[in-house]
Design a protein around this motif. Sequence first.
Motif, short mmCIF file in Angstrom:
data_model
loop_
_atom_site.label_atom_id
_atom_site.label_comp_id
_atom_site.label_asym_id
_atom_site.label_seq_id
_atom_site.Cartn_x
_atom_site.Cartn_y
_atom_site.Cartn_z
N MET A 1 -9.06 -7.96 -11.47
CA MET A 1 -9.33 -8.66 -10.24
C MET A 1 -8.00 -8.89 -9.51
SD MET A 1 -10.93 -12.51 -9.65
CE MET A 1 -12.37 -12.10 -10.58
N PRO A 2 -7.86 -8.38 -8.29
CA PRO A 2 -6.63 -8.60 -7.54
C PRO A 2 -6.43 -10.08 -7.23
CG PRO A 2 -7.92 -6.85 -6.55
CD PRO A 2 -8.78 -7.49 -7.59
N THR A 3 -5.17 -10.49 -7.26
CA THR A 3 -4.80 -11.86 -6.91
C THR A 3 -3.68 -11.80 -5.89
OG1 THR A 3 -5.38 -12.68 -9.11
CG2 THR A 3 -3.92 -14.06 -7.78
N PHE A 112 -10.24 -11.77 -5.71
CA PHE A 112 -11.48 -11.14 -5.26
C PHE A 112 -11.74 -9.86 -6.04
CE2 PHE A 112 -8.15 -9.09 -2.96
CZ PHE A 112 -8.55 -7.78 -2.84
N THR A 113 -12.98 -9.46 -6.02
CA THR A 113 -13.39 -8.16 -6.56
C THR A 113 -14.39 -7.57 -5.58
OG1 THR A 113 -13.15 -8.98 -8.81
CG2 THR A 113 -14.39 -6.95 -8.53
N SER A 114 -14.17 -6.34 -5.19
CA SER A 114 -15.10 -5.68 -4.27
C SER A 114 -16.36 -5.27 -5.03
CB SER A 114 -14.44 -4.49 -3.59
OG SER A 114 -14.07 -3.53 -4.55
N VAL A 122 -9.97 1.17 -6.90
CA VAL A 122 -9.29 1.98 -5.89
C VAL A 122 -9.38 1.30 -4.52
CG1 VAL A 122 -9.31 4.20 -4.67
CG2 VAL A 122 -9.69 4.12 -7.15
N VAL A 123 -10.56 0.83 -4.16
CA VAL A 123 -10.74 0.15 -2.87
C VAL A 123 -9.90 -1.12 -2.83
CG1 VAL A 123 -12.42 -1.05 -1.40
CG2 VAL A 123 -13.03 1.13 -2.48
N ASP A 124 -9.96 -1.90 -3.91
CA ASP A 124 -9.19 -3.14 -3.96
C ASP A 124 -7.70 -2.86 -3.83
OD1 ASP A 124 -11.55 -4.49 -4.36
OD2 ASP A 124 -11.23 -4.87 -6.49
N THR A 125 -7.21 -1.87 -4.56
CA THR A 125 -5.78 -1.58 -4.60
C THR A 125 -5.27 -0.94 -3.32
OG1 THR A 125 -5.90 -1.30 -6.99
CG2 THR A 125 -3.99 -0.35 -5.89
N ARG A 130 -4.10 -5.33 0.69
CA ARG A 130 -3.21 -5.37 1.85
C ARG A 130 -3.90 -6.04 3.04
NH1 ARG A 130 -1.82 0.05 3.00
NH2 ARG A 130 -0.31 -0.14 1.34
N TYR A 131 -5.14 -5.66 3.28
CA TYR A 131 -5.90 -6.22 4.40
C TYR A 131 -6.05 -7.74 4.26
CZ TYR A 131 -9.67 -6.77 7.82
OH TYR A 131 -10.43 -7.16 8.88
N MET A 132 -6.46 -8.20 3.08
CA MET A 132 -6.66 -9.63 2.87
C MET A 132 -5.33 -10.39 2.91
SD MET A 132 -9.86 -9.75 2.89
CE MET A 132 -10.01 -11.51 2.65
N ARG A 133 -4.27 -9.81 2.34
CA ARG A 133 -2.95 -10.45 2.40
C ARG A 133 -2.53 -10.65 3.86
NH1 ARG A 133 1.42 -11.44 -0.59
NH2 ARG A 133 0.59 -10.39 -2.42
N ASN A 134 -2.66 -9.62 4.69
CA ASN A 134 -2.28 -9.71 6.10
C ASN A 134 -3.12 -10.75 6.83
OD1 ASN A 134 -0.30 -7.78 5.80
ND2 ASN A 134 -1.58 -6.12 6.53
#
Length: 152
Positions: A1-3, A112-114, A122-125, A130-134
């Motif tokens: 899960m990306p953080t 989050f997890t897509s 792949v989508v998350d990474t 990047r989109y959510m960070r921005n």
Amino acid sequence: MPTIVLETHIDAPIERVFDLARNVERHTETMGHGERAVAGTTSGHLENGDVVTWRATHFGIPMELTVEITEMESPVYFQDREIDGPFRELTHDHYFEQLAPNSTRMRDEFQFTSPVGPLGWVVDTLVLTRYMRNLIERRNQELKAIAEGQFD
């Protein structure tokens, strides 16, 4: 899960920053993408247990995200979690630390997890992190400007 972890230093009292971060109208002003509250708590300050549904357009697709404020300790912390929406899982922890009488550190921990199964990593990474960070960085800079009185 990306953080995603972000820290923003704001020259304003902790109570002001905390209240701005949980204010529905300020959220609408600072998020862009036409985001607005359409159900649940649609104005004022979010409190523990409140539910709000946000509607916005991302990647050209209209979306709704319903979150619940699941924890709150004023003025140092609150958490919102997705209860319905486009993610498989989403948790946003908001931390506030008073550094001096008019200096606050705002820290976001966004996980989050897509919902796209095996391709999710792949989508998350490649896209969503990047989109959510921005998105969060831009919101934080606008909150900072409001809190510091530049756009009061």
